[in-house]
Design an enzyme around this catalytic site. Sequence first.
Site, PDB file in Angstrom:
ATOM      1  N   GLY A 265      27.799  -6.568 -42.557  1.00 31.83           N
ATOM      2  CA  GLY A 265      28.830  -6.411 -43.587  1.00 31.83           C
ATOM      3  C   GLY A 265      28.354  -6.584 -45.015  1.00 31.83           C
ATOM      4  N   ALA A 266      27.080  -6.930 -45.213  1.00 36.78           N
ATOM      5  CA  ALA A 266      26.602  -7.157 -46.588  1.00 36.78           C
ATOM      6  C   ALA A 266      26.691  -5.878 -47.415  1.00 36.78           C
ATOM      7  CB  ALA A 266      25.173  -7.680 -46.570  1.00 36.78           C
ATOM      8  N   GLY A 267      26.265  -4.751 -46.825  1.00 34.43           N
ATOM      9  CA  GLY A 267      26.338  -3.468 -47.534  1.00 34.43           C
ATOM     10  C   GLY A 267      27.771  -3.047 -47.811  1.00 34.43           C
ATOM     11  N   ASP A 268      28.675  -3.354 -46.873  1.00 35.21           N
ATOM     12  CA  ASP A 268      30.094  -2.995 -47.048  1.00 35.21           C
ATOM     13  C   ASP A 268      30.721  -3.839 -48.154  1.00 35.21           C
ATOM     14  OD1 ASP A 268      29.683  -1.367 -44.811  1.00 35.21           O
ATOM     15  OD2 ASP A 268      30.270  -2.960 -43.440  1.00 35.21           O
TER      16      ASP A 268
END
Length: 329
Positions: A265-268
């Site tokens: 979820g870091a990129g999201d």
Amino acid sequence: MAAVANGGSSSLIVSFGEMLIDFVPTVSGVSLAEAPGFLKAPGGAPANVAIAVSRLGGKAAFVGKLGDDEFGHMLAGILKQNGVRADGINFDKGARTALAFVTLRADGEREFMFYRNPSADMLLTPDELNLELIRSAKVFHYGSISLIVEPCRSAHMKAMEAAKEAGALLSYDPNLRLPLWPSAEEAREQIMSIWDKADIIKVSDVELEFLTGSDKIDDESAMSLWHPNLKLLLVTLGEKGCNYYTKNFHGSVSAFHVNTVDTTGAGDSFVGALLNKIVDDQAILEDEPRLREVLRFACACGAITTTKKGAIPALPTEAEVLTLLNKGN
């Protein structure tokens, strides 16, 4: 639409694609076979982006299809609890909500095993789209998983065109999941098939290598992906921050050093933060100092998201991000 009020955006960001349940091992650094147990973690990149936007005070909606099963209704409930509009969701009576078993390696990186044969998200048809909702988007965000099979691919194309015609900014994060594609060649071809439609594209360093066939993460490699209608190309570099490219300038923003537990979820989170900051002020895309500030904020969001297990529980609020930014690390 109305102007910005106190930090939160007033214009709608619509996120299109898949929402699923990740089953994450209760312990890190083991294979799926060795895992003693699994925790349910709601996920799916476009859904994560929608919740990231909402948690930062923005307005978000999710468009996609879930199974008419307990997991599907649970996921719709999670969107609503997090303030994401769910009137773009359809339920399929015949297919299950998608599942993914995720291995968390000792370094926090992931490997996936998917259960989709077919899952409900793949069965969204063009006729089921809530076009009124899609046309009200100021930003329309999507990935490439929805391009893999029909009828979802046609629904994706129709939604993208409807949003574009209504004046939305198109945001694309290919979010490569190779195991879901019939072959690497097909993945590359389909991901690139809609490339020149997007106004903003974000790729990871790994995706850059995959799409260009080069093992160099440099400006030349990134610029080979440039297209004339693009307003912003971003290459995220994990713990090294990100590189940005526009028509008139390019540069890099360094990352924040945190104790990484799980990169899910870091990129999201990064994308949600960026979209939330520009939805009401697209002039930022042409103003390098302000864009750098926004990307620094987005990098802080991404960093915070890696400090807890699972994507959605780890997505930060504005206050948490400001705390990290003020540490000035």
